[in-house]
Design a protein around this motif. Structure first.
Motif, PDB file in Angstrom:
ATOM      1  N   PHE A  26       0.839  -1.194   0.000  1.00  0.00           N
ATOM      2  CA  PHE A  26       0.000   0.000   0.000  1.00  0.00           C
ATOM      3  C   PHE A  26       0.877   1.247   0.000  1.00  0.00           C
ATOM      4  O   PHE A  26       1.982   1.260   0.534  1.00  0.00           O
ATOM      5  CB  PHE A  26      -0.884   0.048   1.258  1.00  0.00           C
ATOM      6  N   TYR A  64       0.131   5.264   1.252  1.00  0.00           N
ATOM      7  CA  TYR A  64      -0.792   6.195   1.876  1.00  0.00           C
ATOM      8  C   TYR A  64      -0.191   7.589   1.860  1.00  0.00           C
ATOM      9  O   TYR A  64       1.027   7.758   1.886  1.00  0.00           O
ATOM     10  CB  TYR A  64      -1.051   5.812   3.336  1.00  0.00           C
ATOM     11  N   GLN A  96      -0.512  11.364   3.988  1.00  0.00           N
ATOM     12  CA  GLN A  96      -1.008  11.994   5.217  1.00  0.00           C
ATOM     13  C   GLN A  96      -0.669  13.474   5.200  1.00  0.00           C
ATOM     14  O   GLN A  96       0.509  13.840   5.141  1.00  0.00           O
ATOM     15  CB  GLN A  96      -0.399  11.324   6.448  1.00  0.00           C
ATOM     16  N   LEU A 119      -4.837   8.901   7.442  1.00  0.00           N
ATOM     17  CA  LEU A 119      -4.212   8.357   6.240  1.00  0.00           C
ATOM     18  C   LEU A 119      -5.225   8.228   5.110  1.00  0.00           C
ATOM     19  O   LEU A 119      -6.352   7.797   5.323  1.00  0.00           O
ATOM     20  CB  LEU A 119      -3.642   6.974   6.530  1.00  0.00           C
ATOM     21  N   PHE A 128       3.544   7.304   3.090  1.00  0.00           N
ATOM     22  CA  PHE A 128       3.917   6.073   3.774  1.00  0.00           C
ATOM     23  C   PHE A 128       3.668   4.877   2.874  1.00  0.00           C
ATOM     24  O   PHE A 128       2.602   4.737   2.281  1.00  0.00           O
ATOM     25  CB  PHE A 128       3.101   5.886   5.053  1.00  0.00           C
ATOM     26  N   SER A 142      -0.910  -3.953   9.252  1.00  0.00           N
ATOM     27  CA  SER A 142       0.083  -3.360   8.359  1.00  0.00           C
ATOM     28  C   SER A 142       1.337  -2.930   9.091  1.00  0.00           C
ATOM     29  O   SER A 142       1.282  -2.449  10.216  1.00  0.00           O
ATOM     30  CB  SER A 142      -0.509  -2.148   7.640  1.00  0.00           C
ATOM     31  N   PHE A 189       4.388  -0.255   8.583  1.00  0.00           N
ATOM     32  CA  PHE A 189       4.627   0.958   7.822  1.00  0.00           C
ATOM     33  C   PHE A 189       6.111   1.284   7.743  1.00  0.00           C
ATOM     34  O   PHE A 189       6.889   1.008   8.663  1.00  0.00           O
ATOM     35  CB  PHE A 189       3.905   2.137   8.480  1.00  0.00           C
ATOM     36  N   GLY A 190       6.488   1.930   6.653  1.00  0.00           N
ATOM     37  CA  GLY A 190       7.803   2.527   6.579  1.00  0.00           C
ATOM     38  C   GLY A 190       7.824   3.811   7.394  1.00  0.00           C
ATOM     39  O   GLY A 190       6.793   4.241   7.935  1.00  0.00           O
ATOM     40  N   ASP A 191       8.974   4.412   7.495  1.00  0.00           N
ATOM     41  CA  ASP A 191       9.121   5.625   8.314  1.00  0.00           C
ATOM     42  C   ASP A 191       8.603   6.881   7.636  1.00  0.00           C
ATOM     43  O   ASP A 191       8.588   7.946   8.234  1.00  0.00           O
ATOM     44  CB  ASP A 191      10.582   5.820   8.696  1.00  0.00           C
TER      45      ASP A 191
END
Lengths: 112, 117
Positions: free
Chosen positions: A34, A36, A38, A44, A90, A100, A102-104
Motif C-alpha cells: 500500500f 498512503y 497523510q 491516512l 507512507f 500493516s 509501515f515505513g518511516d
C-alpha cells in the motif's frame, strides 16, 4: 518478520516535475502493498494498493506504483507534481489479516 | 471504499485522568480493528489488534493496563488511555478490516490528537 524501508526521509521537487518515492519491503510470502498519504494533523488516505495481477498499479490523484518482486520494491511515481501533493507518504506491507507494517515515511516538499 | 469514523478528532486532558477514543465502522461490520500510535515525524506503530468479543492482542512493549481496548460490537472498538501522562500525548489512529471485502485492506480513521497537560 515483515519490514518496510523508505530510503528517502525528505524529497523536494519543483511543481510540474516528476516524482518517484522509493519503497523496499521484506516479507515472507506474497506481499500486500500500500501507499498512503497523510497531510499534517490528518489521518491516512489510501493512494493505491497491490494485491496481485498487473504489477503497475494506478491510484488516485494521478499516482502509480510498480511492484518489482525481484527488487522487493514498490516505488510510487507521479509524472507531474502539484503543490497540493506536499505531504507525508507512507509505504506499508500488510498481512492477510489486515495488519500493516509501515515505513518511516517520506516528506515531500513542492517548490513553486 | 468503506468508512471508518474516529472520535474525537482532538482531545486535551489533564494528567492523571483517562480518555476514551472511539473507532466505528460505518458501513460494514468489522470483526477486527487495529490501533496505531504515531509520534511526531515518525511512522505508525501498531499497538494492538482488537477482536470483537474477545481480548485484544497487544504488541510487544505496549502496556495493556494503560491502553485498554474494548471491541464490544461489530462496529465499535474503543481505546482508553488510563491515568494519562504527558508522554502519552500522540496521534492515535484506528483501522478496521472488512471481512466481506474483496481484498484484505484495512480502512483508516482520521485519527485522534491526544494532548495531556
Amino acid at each position: 518478520a515483515q519490514s518496510v524501508t523508505q530510503p528517502d526521509i525528505h524529497i523536494t521537487v519543483s511543481e510540474g516535475a516528476s516524482l518517484e518515492l522509493r519503497c523496499n519491503y521484506s516479507y515472507g510470502a506474497t506481499p500486500y502493498l500500500f501507499w498512503y498519504v497523510q497531510s499534517p494533523g490528518q489521518g491516512l488516505q489510501l493512494l493505491l494498493k497491490y494485491f496481485s495481477g498487473d504489477t503497475l498499479v494506478q491510484g488516485i490523484k494521478g499516482f502509480e506504483a510498480e511492484f518489482k518482486r525481484s527488487q522487493s520494491s514498490f516505488n510510487l511515481r507521479k509524472p507531474s507534481v502539484h503543490w497540493s501533493d506536499a505531504a507525508e507518504y507512507f509505504c506499508a506491507v500488510g498481512a492477510r489479516a489486515g495488519k500493516s507494517t509501515f515505513g518511516d515515511g517520506t516528506t515531500l516538499t513542492v517548490k513553486p | 471504499g468503506a468508512v471508518v469514523s474516529q472520535h474525537p478528532s482532538r482531545v486535551i486532558c489533564k494528567s492523571g485522568t483517562s480518555v476514551k477514543i472511539e473507532c466505528r465502522s460505518l458501513d460494514f461490520q468489522a470483526t477486527t480493528m487495529f490501533w496505531y500510535r504515531q509520534f511526531p515525524k515518525k511512522s505508525l506503530m501498531l499497538m494492538a489488534t482488537s477482536n470483537e468479543g474477545s481480548k485484544a492482542t497487544y504488541e510487544q512493549g505496549v502496556e495493556k493496563d494503560k491502553f485498554l481496548i474494548n471491541h464490544a460490537s461489530l462496529t465499535l472498538s474503543t481505546l482508553t488511555v488510563t491515568s494519562a501522562h504527558p508522554e502519552d500525548s500522540s496521534f492515535y489512529i484506528c483501522s478496521a478490516r472488512d471481512p466481506q471485502g474483496m481484498n484484505t485492506e484495512a480502512f483508516f480513521g482520521q485519527g485522534t490528537r491526544l494532548t495531556v497537560v
